[in-house]
Design a protein around this motif. Structure first.
Motif, short mmCIF file in Angstrom:
data_model
loop_
_atom_site.label_atom_id
_atom_site.label_comp_id
_atom_site.label_asym_id
_atom_site.label_seq_id
_atom_site.Cartn_x
_atom_site.Cartn_y
_atom_site.Cartn_z
N GLY A 92 -5.24 -1.64 -5.84
CA GLY A 92 -4.73 -1.27 -4.53
C GLY A 92 -5.77 -1.25 -3.43
N GLY A 139 -2.98 0.40 -1.54
CA GLY A 139 -1.84 0.45 -2.43
C GLY A 139 -0.70 -0.46 -2.01
N GLU A 172 -2.25 0.97 -7.32
CA GLU A 172 -1.63 2.11 -6.65
C GLU A 172 -0.26 1.66 -6.15
#
Length: 280
Positions: A98, A102, A131
């Motif tokens: 990420g 993310g 993420e």
């Protein structure tokens, strides 16, 4: 759902909004409207079930390599009165590092009176640094059926002992008048995963909202996942609105098989017929 991506640099992240609308006409359900962007690909609809020839099954496919840092993906799905629809993915979706930004995936579903809607995703595979935040909202009529399933599995391809950064999920289901039936939210970091799940490397949820006489036995739903080598627990959903199944598995393959088995039990209870296998 699979992750639609735009054809720009993965380092920039992609902002994608997609929409699907399903209606019942001429004795079967059909995709009435679709708005998708490259490389999200929608093939022709499939009618796989002799016992329910009106049931449309659609695979969302993507030519991208998964979800990347900064991706913001949205899908709006509408299933009209009396229609029957199953949306699934072609395979698991890889979630890449990420990089501090993310990825976010949003899903909004509206299921009208007398309709059947299932949205079942293969697991998200969380690579080191991944993420991912899932945000799902659904509105389901009193006599309609909604089945939703998703989950994640952890994978460290280079076996360097690295884990994902964070996985979070939020689900809200309401009636058309706005009454809240269920709100479910969770968040876990890679560091906390081992302490929370022990030997398990994958987790998933399945929710089934349907009239009481169209729900399968709780034990049957749970045992379907258990027989695949997973550890499952099922219980009644809040407000006497349906069932919730939680599943843990040692790996992504086991998790996929368990969720597929649970889906078929849920669908058979809701539709009154056994569905054909969805080949992938």
């Amino acid at each position: 759902m699979r992750s639609p991506q735009l054809s720009c640099s993965a380092s920039e992240g992609r902002a994608v909004e997609a929409a699907l609308s399903v209606e019942h006409a001429g004795g079967r359900s059909m995709l009435r409207r679709q708005h998708v962007g490259y490389p999200l690909h929608v093939t022709r609809g499939f009618y796989l079930d002799a016992a329910r020839p009106d049931l449309l099954t659609l695979y969302l496919q993507s030519a991208s390599g998964g979800l990347y840092a900064g991706d913001r993906i949205g899908l709006d799905l509408s299933v009209a009165r009396g229609a029957a629809f199953h949306l699934t993915t072609q395979s698991a979706t890889v979630v890449h590092d990420g990089r501090g930004r993310g990825a976010v995936q949003r899903l909004a579903v509206n299921v009208e009176a007398g309709a059947f809607c299932a949205v079942t995703s293969d697991p998200y595979v969380l690579f080191p640094g991944a993420e991912l935040a899932l945000a799902s909202e659904a509105t389901v009529a009193d006599d309609a059926v909604l089945c939703m399933a998703d989950g994640f599995a952890v994978h460290d391809p280079h076996a360097r002992g690295r884990s994902f950064t964070e996985f979070s999920s939020r689900l809200r289901i309401r009636r058309p008048d706005g009454r809240l039936l269920l709100q479910d939210a969770g968040r876990i970091s890679g560091e906390d995963l081992q302490g929370a799940l022990g030997r398990f490397a994958g987790a998933a949820n399945l929710v089934l909202f349907a009239p009481r006489d169209r729900l399968p036995p709780v034990k049957e739903l749970q045992q379907a996942a258990d027989r695949c080598g997973a550890l499952a627990g099922a219980s009644a959903a809040p407000n006497e609105s349906g069932l919730v199944l939680r599943v843990l598995a040692s790996d992504g393959g086991t998790l996929s098989r368990a969720m597929e088995a649970a889906f078929h039990v849920a669908a058979a209870g809701a539709l009154g017929v056994a569905l054909a296998r969805r080949r992938k």
